[in-house]
Design an enzyme around this catalytic site. Structure first.
Site, PDB file in Angstrom:
ATOM      1  N   LYS A 112      -8.612  13.536   4.921  1.00 47.96           N
ATOM      2  CA  LYS A 112      -7.805  12.288   4.856  1.00 47.96           C
ATOM      3  C   LYS A 112      -6.733  12.658   5.974  1.00 47.96           C
ATOM      4  O   LYS A 112      -6.621  13.599   6.459  1.00 47.96           O
ATOM      5  CB  LYS A 112      -7.105  12.391   3.502  1.00 47.96           C
ATOM      6  N   ARG A 113      -5.894  11.650   6.160  1.00 47.03           N
ATOM      7  CA  ARG A 113      -4.781  11.915   7.124  1.00 47.03           C
ATOM      8  C   ARG A 113      -3.893  13.239   6.741  1.00 47.03           C
ATOM      9  O   ARG A 113      -3.724  13.205   5.568  1.00 47.03           O
ATOM     10  CB  ARG A 113      -3.893  10.637   7.186  1.00 47.03           C
ATOM     11  N   LYS A 147       0.316  14.324   0.975  1.00 50.74           N
ATOM     12  CA  LYS A 147      -0.850  14.469   0.346  1.00 50.74           C
ATOM     13  C   LYS A 147      -1.007  16.325   0.115  1.00 50.74           C
ATOM     14  O   LYS A 147      -1.998  16.468  -0.127  1.00 50.74           O
ATOM     15  CB  LYS A 147      -1.901  14.149   1.568  1.00 50.74           C
ATOM     16  N   THR A 165      -8.754   6.302  -1.953  1.00 51.07           N
ATOM     17  CA  THR A 165     -10.050   5.913  -1.897  1.00 51.07           C
ATOM     18  C   THR A 165     -11.149   6.643  -1.432  1.00 51.07           C
ATOM     19  O   THR A 165     -12.255   6.659  -2.092  1.00 51.07           O
ATOM     20  CB  THR A 165     -10.260   4.543  -0.704  1.00 51.07           C
ATOM     21  N   LYS A 212     -15.153   7.784  -3.119  1.00 48.86           N
ATOM     22  CA  LYS A 212     -16.362   8.061  -2.390  1.00 48.86           C
ATOM     23  C   LYS A 212     -16.785   9.307  -2.885  1.00 48.86           C
ATOM     24  O   LYS A 212     -18.209   9.542  -3.206  1.00 48.86           O
ATOM     25  CB  LYS A 212     -15.871   8.158  -0.811  1.00 48.86           C
ATOM     26  N   HIS A 215       0.809  -1.189   0.153  1.00 51.56           N
ATOM     27  CA  HIS A 215       0.170   0.096  -0.174  1.00 51.56           C
ATOM     28  C   HIS A 215       0.793   1.432  -0.010  1.00 51.56           C
ATOM     29  O   HIS A 215       0.347   2.353   0.217  1.00 51.56           O
ATOM     30  CB  HIS A 215      -0.845   0.022   1.276  1.00 51.56           C
TER      31      HIS A 215
HETATM   32  C1  26Q Z   1       3.375   0.442  10.555  1.00 49.74           C
HETATM   33  C2  26Q Z   1       4.368   0.092  11.491  1.00 49.74           C
HETATM   34  C3  26Q Z   1       4.056   0.551  12.733  1.00 49.74           C
HETATM   35  C4  26Q Z   1       2.901   1.345  13.119  1.00 49.74           C
HETATM   36  C5  26Q Z   1       1.859   1.736  12.265  1.00 49.74           C
HETATM   37  C6  26Q Z   1       2.082   1.118  10.662  1.00 49.74           C
HETATM   38  C7  26Q Z   1       1.281   1.447   9.636  1.00 49.74           C
HETATM   39  C8  26Q Z   1      -0.171   1.590  10.039  1.00 49.74           C
HETATM   40  C9  26Q Z   1      -1.090   2.036   9.109  1.00 49.74           C
HETATM   41  C10 26Q Z   1       1.783   2.083   8.433  1.00 49.74           C
HETATM   42  C11 26Q Z   1       0.796   2.278   7.426  1.00 49.74           C
HETATM   43  C12 26Q Z   1      -0.457   2.322   7.626  1.00 49.74           C
HETATM   44  C13 26Q Z   1      -1.658   2.542   6.929  1.00 49.74           C
HETATM   45  C14 26Q Z   1      -1.398   2.839   5.399  1.00 49.74           C
HETATM   46  C15 26Q Z   1      -2.246   3.288   4.375  1.00 49.74           C
HETATM   47  O1  26Q Z   1      -3.408   3.553   5.063  1.00 49.74           O
HETATM   48  N1  26Q Z   1      -2.142   3.337   3.316  1.00 49.74           N
HETATM   49  C16 26Q Z   1      -3.004   3.804   2.122  1.00 49.74           C
HETATM   50  O2  26Q Z   1      -3.999   2.605   1.947  1.00 49.74           O
HETATM   51  C17 26Q Z   1      -4.759   2.813   0.836  1.00 49.74           C
HETATM   52  C18 26Q Z   1      -5.387   1.583   0.581  1.00 49.74           C
HETATM   53  O3  26Q Z   1      -4.830   0.891  -0.150  1.00 49.74           O
HETATM   54  C19 26Q Z   1      -4.380   3.556  -0.262  1.00 49.74           C
HETATM   55  O4  26Q Z   1      -5.519   4.041  -0.958  1.00 49.74           O
HETATM   56  C20 26Q Z   1      -3.527   4.733   0.311  1.00 49.74           C
HETATM   57  O5  26Q Z   1      -3.088   5.641  -1.165  1.00 49.74           O
HETATM   58  C21 26Q Z   1      -2.493   4.429   1.121  1.00 49.74           C
HETATM   59  O6  26Q Z   1      -1.995   5.638   1.650  1.00 49.74           O
END
Ligand code: 26Q
Length: 841
Positions: free
Chosen positions: A573-574, A579, A681, A685, A382
């Site tokens: 978004k985050r 972004k 995503t 929406k 991702h």
């Molecule tokens: C990893 C290690 C330690 C702590 C947290 C994490 C961690 C947690 C969540 C790393 C990444 C995430 C989330 C990533 C994320 O949401 N990525 C998004 O995924 C979406 C679905 O595929 C995409 O549409 C977005 O582009 C992408 O940023």
């Protein structure tokens, strides 16, 4: 309550299973049955009488009423899967961002109208009590919400897919804004109980940590390993039903909670150390206490690794238990009948854990175990940000998961031997492709482990998948091109259109029927209606209603009054530098500057809404929030600005807020630096709900533009290749100097116009824009962004032209249903056969 995996329940009846006990009478789905059941729960179960001043108890009573109707379908579905002995997919994810369940369950069961009317007769407004449900915020953002949409689509397609995750006691933090700054508050979402889950202690599993590997010879003389002197933790499963859309299927989301083992407590308790006993209990329970609130990796946190292994181990053991209950000890068909989809690298330790279970517990030899493992695992990536790729120190693994480290070393040795055969003597390539990164602190590269151990590696949008193959994972792509594939993301149209936008749902259903709710391709049949003035009029009125609903939310939570006649320009978004919320702010300041200079001829009034959470340790992201709030403050209180421009930051952005935001949005901001957003995503929406996008050629924006046509998409910015090219000689100071608009914007920022009493606080943001090494290249895209915004403003003034664009965006959103995404995963990776539930008595 004490927990222990063995003998949790003594068998109730020794001889035969009691049919009478487990038979179920189908419950009525009509208004009368629902009302009766509701009243029963309210009075008999919850013990409430007379007028009720809180919405909580009516919510609870309705939740139980709905849940009862899921139960019989749930049982029929699971029985059908067992009987069909079908292949299954297990979706492993550290996050499932489910949001609220009540409205979704009623929609999918088809009882929304019956319940609404039944409650209305009792003097209760359904929407009001539905607001009582807390969001299940067990995810950060895109990746977690994607998992939730996948579950909805799999149940609708009647695919035997089960979600496995963690039951965090505290979900994503609640965001408050104090003096413009983000403040994090704990989200104790389970405080008032969770009616959507069923605890299943009888399926608890034991998960080991620590200890050491011990080697011995088995009865056939083969060397075997066992993991000894471990400190064990119990994993207790909690199941949530996942209903398909009006098809009788109910799948399962199984979330694990950590608990201490009885004997663990007892041992220390008997040794007389009560406090240590309690402490170790706490240690165990800490594992599932909190969701890590970072949406890019936070490296090296021991507790996070514990969470990952806890999920992987408990889930794999659960799958193995189930397998044996159906097939005995015969593993011959295991790979044929199981698939594990890894949601990013977070659960990737499952590759090594499956090897351990197959070898140490099931006594398979290495080759056989490896065959099973790399035929069943599949990995979804991702992110393209190299800094977000997960790495774990070998040292930490040695202490926490010594047996798994042995296995990873062996996987790597065999992998590198294969690489050496393919590229003899090329030690550079071998080093690059090693799962272990050498150096003063050797690290395990989880993405490489995932690729080596999987049959499939996919990205989440066309561009992203292409960049994985050409960039980040190019060596692996050369080695195994057949493993790499794309699966463009989607969202479920049931939550993100049918449920959250009832006005539009009714109009679309009236026009083309309701087939689109389970087959979104059909929505293109509204495209010709864009030419119909009467249809456009109704489309417009629905959008206005939705804008009023959104304006009410903004007024309640931000104290800012949005005028629904203005264009609603939204970025939620985050908060992340890539972004580029900061680029959005620069444009807002530019509009403000135009107003102040009197350059307002033919002006399009605009309401700008931003929202999103920043990771608690991400200083610059938090400063962006502060800047947005300060800019909003100055603009909203300037009488000269009036209704021409309004700005608000919506606190605590979450799933249930998006359900109000996306139907009321005109212009969707998707403005990441090209090549950085894997897919996005939220963009889908908004499109589904008739917003036009202003965006870069990044992630799924590219495919959105392809579908809707370039006339109905406001494109700006450098392409991914141009970005790469321009980096060589990027001089933001020069760009600023040559752009009068940007110069004035920077001037306002630099002379502290938005921080009169807080001198210097925005310097880090200003410096980042002026830095020639700015990875996000804001200055490079500013001018074309302002142009595209101007085009959007012009288009909005021509109401009919805008409406045509809006209708066509919805009409062309068919590709972005997770039903399509799941079809693609199933056709090319899982190869499952849909299974119909067996109606039971
Ligand atoms: C990893 C290690 C330690 C702590 C947290 C994490 C961690 C947690 C969540 C790393 C990444 C995430 C989330 C990533 C994320 O949401 N990525 C998004 O995924 C979406 C679905 O595929 C995409 O549409 C977005 O582009 C992408 O940023």
């Amino acid at each position: 309550m004490p927990h222990s995996s063995e003998n949790y329940f003594a068998p109730l009846i020794q001889s035969k299973p009691n049919k009478k006990l487990t038979s179920m009478q189908p419950l009525g789905m009509d208004k009368k049955s629902i009302t009766m059941n509701f009243k029963y729960y309210f009075a008999h179960t919850l013990g409430r009488h007379g007028p009720c001043f809180t919405t909580h108890y009516p919510y609870k009573a309705l939740a139980h009423t709905v849940r009862d109707r899921l139960m019989e379908r749930w049982k029929s579905t699971q029985q059908a899967y067992d009987q069909a002995d079908c292949k299954r997919t297990h979706y492993l994810s550290l996050e499932f961002l489910m949001g609220r369940s009540l409205g979704n369950a009623m929609l999918n069961l088809g009882i929304t109208d019956a319940a609404t009317q039944g409650l209305f007769d009792l003097g209760i407004i359904l929407e009001e009590i539905a607001e009582s449900e807390p969001d299940a915020g067990l995810g950060n953002g895109g990746l977690g919400r994607l998992a939730a949409c996948f579950l909805d689509s799999c149940a609708t397609l009647q695919l035997p897919v089960k979600g496995y995750g963690i039951r965090y006691e505290y979900g994503m933090f609640r965001q408050e804004i104090q003096n413009g700054y983000q403040v994090e508050e704990p989200d104790h979402w389970l405080r008032d109980g969770n009616p959507w889950e069923v605890e299943r202690p009888e399926f608890s599993q034991r998960v080991s940590f620590g200890g050491r590997s011990e080697f011995y010879r088995d009865d056939k003389g083969a060397t075997r390993a066992r993991w000894v002197d471990t400190r064990d933790v119990l994993a207790i499963p909690y199941d949530t039903p996942i209903p398909g859309y009006r098809n009788g299927t109910v799948n399962t989301l199984r979330l694990w909670q950590a608990a201490s083992t009885d004997e663990f407590d007892l041992e220390e308790f008997n040794a007389g150390s009560y406090t240590e006993a309690v402490e170790s209990k706490n240690h165990a329970e800490n594992i599932t206490m909190i969701l890590y609130p970072n949406d890019s990796s936070e490296n090296g946190k021991e507790l996070r690794l514990k969470q990952q292994y806890f999920l992987a181990s408990a889930s794999l053991k659960d799958v193995m238990r189930k397998w044996k209950s159906l097939h005995g000890n015969n593993l011959k068909k295991f790979a044929e009948k199981n698939c594990f989809q890894l949601n990013d690298t977070h659960p990737t330790i499952a590759v090594a854990e499956l090897m351990r279970i197959l070898m140490d517990e099931e006594r398979l030899d290495w080759d056989h175990a490896w065959q099973i493992t790399c035929r069943t695992m599949a990995y979804t990536n991702h992110t393209l940000l190299p800094e977000a790729l997960e790495r774990w120190p070998v040292k930490l693994f040695k202490r926490l998961l010594p047996r798994l480290l042995d296995i990873i070393f062996e996987i790597n040795a065999q992998h590198l031997a294969q690489v050496a055969i393919r590229w003899p003597g090329d030690t550079k390539t071998q080093r690059r492709m090693s799962i272990i990164e050498e150096g003063p602190e050797p690290q395990i590269r989880m993405a490489y482990l995932a690729i080596v151990g999987s049959m499939s590696v996919n990205g989440v949008a066309e561009l992203h998948s292409k960049l994985l193959a050409e960039g980040l994972f190019q060596d692996f792509y050369r080695f195994w091109p057949e493993k790499f594939n794309n699966k463009t993301n989607g969202v479920t149209q049931r939550r993100w259109l049918a449920y959250c936008n009832p006005g539009l749902r009714e109009l679309v259903c009236e026009s083309i029927g309701d087939g689109w709710i389970s087959d979104l391709e059909q929505i293109k049949r509204i495209a010709p209606l864009a030419k119909d003035a009467q249809f456009r009029r109704r489309w417009f009125e629905i959008k206005q209603q939705n804008k009023k609903r959104l304006a009410a939310l903004v007024e309640k939570d931000c104290g800012v009054r949005f005028d629904p006649k203005a264009i609603f320009d939204v970025q939620v978004k985050r908060i992340h530098e890539y972004k580029r919320q900061l680029l959005n702010v620069l444009h807002v300041i530019h509009l403000y500057d135009r107003i102040k200079r009197g350059d307002t001829e033919n002006w399009t009034p605009r309401c700008v809404l931003l929202g999103g959470k920043a990771a608690p340790g991400y200083v610059l992201a938090k400063l962006i929030i502060k800047l947005i709030n300060n800019v909003a403050q100055v603009i909203n209180s300037d009488p000269q600005v009036g209704n021409l421009l309004q700005v608000a930051f919506l606190p605590n952005y979450r799933v249930s807020a998006m359900e109000v935001i996306c139907p009321g949005t005109d212009l969707s901001e998707q403005i990441s630096t090209a090549g950085k957003e894997a897919s996005g995503t939220g963009n889908m929406k908004f499109m589904m709900n008739g917003a036009l996008t202003i965006g870069t050629l990044d992630g799924a924006n590219i495919e959105i533009r392809e579908e809707v046509g370039d006339k109905n998409f406001f494109l700006f910015g450098l392409t991914e290749e141009e970005i790469k090219e321009r980096r060589q000689d990027y001089q933001p100071d020069l760009i600023i100097a040559r752009d009068a608009n940007l110069s004035r914007v920077m001037d306002l920022l630099e002379k502290g116009h938005f921080n009169q009493f807080e001198p210097g606080i925005f310097k880090p943001l200003i410096d980042s824009i002026r830095n020639p090494l700015d990875p996000w290249m804001l200055a490079a895209d500013f001018e074309s962004y302002v142009d595209a915004q101007q085009q959007a403003a012009e288009r909005y003034k021509d109401r009919e032209q805008w409406l045509i664009g809006s209708i066509l965006n919805t009409a062309c959103s068919g590709k972005f249903s997770t039903d399509r995404t799941m079809h693609d995963y199933n056709r090319e990776i899982w190869k499952l056969t849909p299974v119909l539930p067996i109606p039971t008595q």
